[in-house]
Design a protein around this motif. Structure first.
Motif, PDB file in Angstrom:
ATOM      1  N   GLU A   1     -64.734  98.786 -84.953  1.00  0.00           N
ATOM      2  CA  GLU A   1     -64.913  97.343 -85.075  1.00  0.00           C
ATOM      3  C   GLU A   1     -63.650  96.659 -84.551  1.00  0.00           C
ATOM      4  OE1 GLU A   1     -65.928  96.132 -89.021  1.00  0.00           O
ATOM      5  OE2 GLU A   1     -67.370  97.770 -89.283  1.00  0.00           O
ATOM      6  N   THR A   2     -63.823  95.764 -83.598  1.00  0.00           N
ATOM      7  CA  THR A   2     -62.696  94.980 -83.106  1.00  0.00           C
ATOM      8  C   THR A   2     -63.004  93.507 -83.325  1.00  0.00           C
ATOM      9  OG1 THR A   2     -63.612  94.973 -80.857  1.00  0.00           O
ATOM     10  CG2 THR A   2     -61.982  96.670 -81.376  1.00  0.00           C
ATOM     11  N   HIS A   3     -62.025  92.787 -83.825  1.00  0.00           N
ATOM     12  CA  HIS A   3     -62.184  91.347 -84.056  1.00  0.00           C
ATOM     13  C   HIS A   3     -61.040  90.616 -83.374  1.00  0.00           C
ATOM     14  CE1 HIS A   3     -63.571  87.689 -86.014  1.00  0.00           C
ATOM     15  NE2 HIS A   3     -62.295  87.405 -86.211  1.00  0.00           N
ATOM     16  N   LEU A   4     -61.387  89.785 -82.391  1.00  0.00           N
ATOM     17  CA  LEU A   4     -60.385  89.047 -81.615  1.00  0.00           C
ATOM     18  C   LEU A   4     -60.274  87.621 -82.147  1.00  0.00           C
ATOM     19  CD1 LEU A   4     -61.344  91.442 -79.792  1.00  0.00           C
ATOM     20  CD2 LEU A   4     -60.751  90.014 -77.840  1.00  0.00           C
ATOM     21  N   THR A   5     -59.054  87.182 -82.390  1.00  0.00           N
ATOM     22  CA  THR A   5     -58.782  85.811 -82.803  1.00  0.00           C
ATOM     23  C   THR A   5     -58.069  85.098 -81.666  1.00  0.00           C
ATOM     24  OG1 THR A   5     -58.575  86.505 -85.123  1.00  0.00           O
ATOM     25  CG2 THR A   5     -57.696  84.343 -84.539  1.00  0.00           C
ATOM     26  N   LEU A   6     -58.663  84.009 -81.171  1.00  0.00           N
ATOM     27  CA  LEU A   6     -58.175  83.319 -79.980  1.00  0.00           C
ATOM     28  C   LEU A   6     -58.032  81.821 -80.243  1.00  0.00           C
ATOM     29  CD1 LEU A   6     -60.567  85.064 -77.428  1.00  0.00           C
ATOM     30  CD2 LEU A   6     -58.151  85.620 -77.814  1.00  0.00           C
ATOM     31  N   PRO A   7     -57.159  81.145 -79.482  1.00  0.00           N
ATOM     32  CA  PRO A   7     -56.976  79.697 -79.655  1.00  0.00           C
ATOM     33  C   PRO A   7     -58.033  78.891 -78.916  1.00  0.00           C
ATOM     34  CG  PRO A   7     -55.453  80.516 -78.007  1.00  0.00           C
ATOM     35  CD  PRO A   7     -56.193  81.718 -78.533  1.00  0.00           C
ATOM     36  N   ARG A   8     -58.286  77.687 -79.431  1.00  0.00           N
ATOM     37  CA  ARG A   8     -59.218  76.767 -78.789  1.00  0.00           C
ATOM     38  C   ARG A   8     -58.575  75.364 -78.803  1.00  0.00           C
ATOM     39  NH1 ARG A   8     -64.945  77.166 -81.283  1.00  0.00           N
ATOM     40  NH2 ARG A   8     -63.744  76.597 -83.141  1.00  0.00           N
ATOM     41  N   TRP A   9     -58.388  74.811 -77.612  1.00  0.00           N
ATOM     42  CA  TRP A   9     -57.699  73.526 -77.453  1.00  0.00           C
ATOM     43  C   TRP A   9     -58.700  72.380 -77.553  1.00  0.00           C
ATOM     44  CZ3 TRP A   9     -55.607  71.406 -72.214  1.00  0.00           C
ATOM     45  CH2 TRP A   9     -54.771  70.305 -72.449  1.00  0.00           C
ATOM     46  N   LYS A  10     -58.463  71.449 -78.451  1.00  0.00           N
ATOM     47  CA  LYS A  10     -59.412  70.371 -78.709  1.00  0.00           C
ATOM     48  C   LYS A  10     -59.155  69.104 -77.881  1.00  0.00           C
ATOM     49  CE  LYS A  10     -62.079  70.654 -81.603  1.00  0.00           C
ATOM     50  NZ  LYS A  10     -63.466  71.156 -81.571  1.00  0.00           N
ATOM     51  N   ASP A  11     -57.973  68.986 -77.255  1.00  0.00           N
ATOM     52  CA  ASP A  11     -57.619  67.741 -76.567  1.00  0.00           C
ATOM     53  C   ASP A  11     -57.598  67.875 -75.052  1.00  0.00           C
ATOM     54  OD1 ASP A  11     -57.337  66.277 -78.902  1.00  0.00           O
ATOM     55  OD2 ASP A  11     -55.260  66.918 -79.198  1.00  0.00           O
ATOM     56  N   ARG A  12     -58.315  68.820 -74.527  1.00  0.00           N
ATOM     57  CA  ARG A  12     -58.312  69.053 -73.079  1.00  0.00           C
ATOM     58  C   ARG A  12     -58.707  67.797 -72.296  1.00  0.00           C
ATOM     59  NH1 ARG A  12     -59.047  73.672 -69.809  1.00  0.00           N
ATOM     60  NH2 ARG A  12     -59.805  73.115 -67.729  1.00  0.00           N
ATOM     61  N   ASN A  13     -59.733  67.087 -72.738  1.00  0.00           N
ATOM     62  CA  ASN A  13     -60.231  65.930 -71.993  1.00  0.00           C
ATOM     63  C   ASN A  13     -59.268  64.746 -71.995  1.00  0.00           C
ATOM     64  OD1 ASN A  13     -62.586  67.314 -71.395  1.00  0.00           O
ATOM     65  ND2 ASN A  13     -63.692  66.497 -73.163  1.00  0.00           N
ATOM     66  N   ARG A  14     -58.279  64.754 -72.856  1.00  0.00           N
ATOM     67  CA  ARG A  14     -57.322  63.650 -72.946  1.00  0.00           C
ATOM     68  C   ARG A  14     -56.009  63.953 -72.240  1.00  0.00           C
ATOM     69  NH1 ARG A  14     -55.955  63.212 -78.657  1.00  0.00           N
ATOM     70  NH2 ARG A  14     -54.785  61.371 -77.961  1.00  0.00           N
ATOM     71  N   ALA A  15     -55.793  65.194 -71.850  1.00  0.00           N
ATOM     72  CA  ALA A  15     -54.494  65.611 -71.315  1.00  0.00           C
ATOM     73  C   ALA A  15     -54.425  65.437 -69.807  1.00  0.00           C
ATOM     74  CB  ALA A  15     -54.235  67.070 -71.679  1.00  0.00           C
ATOM     75  N   ASN A  16     -53.188  65.418 -69.273  1.00  0.00           N
ATOM     76  CA  ASN A  16     -53.025  65.301 -67.827  1.00  0.00           C
ATOM     77  C   ASN A  16     -53.254  66.647 -67.148  1.00  0.00           C
ATOM     78  OD1 ASN A  16     -50.595  66.850 -67.979  1.00  0.00           O
ATOM     79  ND2 ASN A  16     -49.423  65.006 -68.440  1.00  0.00           N
ATOM     80  N   ARG A  17     -53.321  66.615 -65.818  1.00  0.00           N
ATOM     81  CA  ARG A  17     -53.672  67.810 -65.062  1.00  0.00           C
ATOM     82  C   ARG A  17     -52.657  68.930 -65.240  1.00  0.00           C
ATOM     83  NH1 ARG A  17     -53.904  68.224 -58.533  1.00  0.00           N
ATOM     84  NH2 ARG A  17     -51.665  68.317 -58.896  1.00  0.00           N
ATOM     85  N   GLU A  18     -51.371  68.577 -65.316  1.00  0.00           N
ATOM     86  CA  GLU A  18     -50.334  69.599 -65.442  1.00  0.00           C
ATOM     87  C   GLU A  18     -50.488  70.382 -66.745  1.00  0.00           C
ATOM     88  OE1 GLU A  18     -49.814  66.495 -64.488  1.00  0.00           O
ATOM     89  OE2 GLU A  18     -49.293  66.884 -62.376  1.00  0.00           O
ATOM     90  N   THR A  19     -50.772  69.665 -67.825  1.00  0.00           N
ATOM     91  CA  THR A  19     -50.941  70.346 -69.107  1.00  0.00           C
ATOM     92  C   THR A  19     -52.202  71.204 -69.101  1.00  0.00           C
ATOM     93  OG1 THR A  19     -49.837  68.503 -70.230  1.00  0.00           O
ATOM     94  CG2 THR A  19     -51.052  70.043 -71.605  1.00  0.00           C
ATOM     95  N   VAL A  20     -53.251  70.730 -68.460  1.00  0.00           N
ATOM     96  CA  VAL A  20     -54.483  71.516 -68.351  1.00  0.00           C
ATOM     97  C   VAL A  20     -54.221  72.815 -67.602  1.00  0.00           C
ATOM     98  CG1 VAL A  20     -56.783  71.599 -67.309  1.00  0.00           C
ATOM     99  CG2 VAL A  20     -56.046  69.549 -68.542  1.00  0.00           C
ATOM    100  N   ILE A  21     -53.448  72.736 -66.529  1.00  0.00           N
ATOM    101  CA  ILE A  21     -53.122  73.947 -65.760  1.00  0.00           C
ATOM    102  C   ILE A  21     -52.348  74.932 -66.629  1.00  0.00           C
ATOM    103  CG2 ILE A  21     -51.746  74.849 -63.855  1.00  0.00           C
ATOM    104  CD1 ILE A  21     -52.466  72.330 -62.288  1.00  0.00           C
ATOM    105  N   VAL A  22     -51.365  74.415 -67.373  1.00  0.00           N
ATOM    106  CA  VAL A  22     -50.576  75.274 -68.259  1.00  0.00           C
ATOM    107  C   VAL A  22     -51.481  75.950 -69.292  1.00  0.00           C
ATOM    108  CG1 VAL A  22     -48.813  75.290 -70.072  1.00  0.00           C
ATOM    109  CG2 VAL A  22     -48.411  74.027 -67.956  1.00  0.00           C
ATOM    110  N   TRP A  23     -52.374  75.156 -69.881  1.00  0.00           N
ATOM    111  CA  TRP A  23     -53.256  75.714 -70.909  1.00  0.00           C
ATOM    112  C   TRP A  23     -54.212  76.755 -70.335  1.00  0.00           C
ATOM    113  CZ3 TRP A  23     -53.806  76.885 -75.635  1.00  0.00           C
ATOM    114  CH2 TRP A  23     -55.054  77.281 -76.104  1.00  0.00           C
ATOM    115  N   ASP A  24     -54.833  76.446 -69.214  1.00  0.00           N
ATOM    116  CA  ASP A  24     -55.765  77.398 -68.617  1.00  0.00           C
ATOM    117  C   ASP A  24     -55.076  78.714 -68.296  1.00  0.00           C
ATOM    118  OD1 ASP A  24     -57.810  75.589 -68.816  1.00  0.00           O
ATOM    119  OD2 ASP A  24     -57.801  75.023 -66.697  1.00  0.00           O
TER     120      ASP A  24
END
Length: 205
Positions: A93-116
């Motif tokens: 059994e493997t369980h992966l815990t991952l982050p989910r960004w809620k403010d993507r639609n409000r952020a600028n392009r540079e921050t989106v690139i960093v997050w992606d």
């Protein structure tokens, strides 16, 4: 016919960044997510440090984690003065815990690139932990089923225990080695990915 339960082991494996035979292991993979907010790279770093999964052994939060539980059972048969493994069933059994960004639609392009870039690297890292575990689950099952018979089932059980312990320890060492390699190359890997994504975005503009 006798049955022995394999000792289950649970390993929490961290994001380093801030079948052959007649049967196959029974493998289950699940996911969960934790939400983060923010509009800048600094915000994302702070949120990951604040909300990432905690490792109980250290109390430290990480941007992603993989919890692994490896176990199973072994059936024995005694006949003709020999005891042999009739069947080995390994479960993973493997369980992966991952982050989910809620403010993507409000952020600028540079921050989106960093997050992606960052989030894809976190997911790739944790998926690799799960794949390493799958490889060792298959190895454990194949190895147990290939064990040569012993004079009695007590000796066979002892051999199964020793073999299982050895492979589980080898698995843990391989996972730790992967984390060390990833940690050493993280900055170089992230910089390369950021440059690639930025160039790709510019070409679309």
């Amino acid at each position: 016919m006798r049955r022995l339960r394999l000792t289950a082991t649970a390993l929490t494996l961290l994001c380093a960044s801030a079948v052959a035979g007649a049967s196959a292991p029974l493998i289950k993979k699940t996911y969960s997510y934790f939400d983060i907010r923010g509009l800048t790279g600094a915000d994302l770093e702070r949120e990951l440090s604040k909300h990432g999964p905690v490792v109980s052994e250290t109390g430290v939060r990480h941007p992603g984690a993989t919890k692994i539980k490896l176990g199973g059972s072994v059936d024995y048969r005694s006949s003709g003065g020999k005891c042999r493994v009739l069947d080995a069933k390994v479960t993973l059994e493997t369980h992966l815990t991952l982050p989910r960004w809620k403010d993507r639609n409000r952020a600028n392009r540079e921050t989106v690139i960093v997050w992606d870039t960052l989030s894809s690297d976190i997911k790739r890292h944790e998926e690799r932990h799960a794949e390493i575990a799958r490889q060792y689950a298959r190895k454990l099952e194949r190895t147990l089923e290939a064990l040569h018979p012993e004079r009695n089932c007590k000796r066979m059980e002892a051999r199964v225990d020793a073999t299982s312990k050895s492979i589980i320890e080898e698995h843990a060492a391989d996972q730790e080695r992967f984390d060390r390699v990833e940690a050493a190359s993280f900055e170089r890997r992230m910089l390369r990915m950021l440059r690639f994504k930025a160039a790709k975005q510019n070409n679309r503009s």
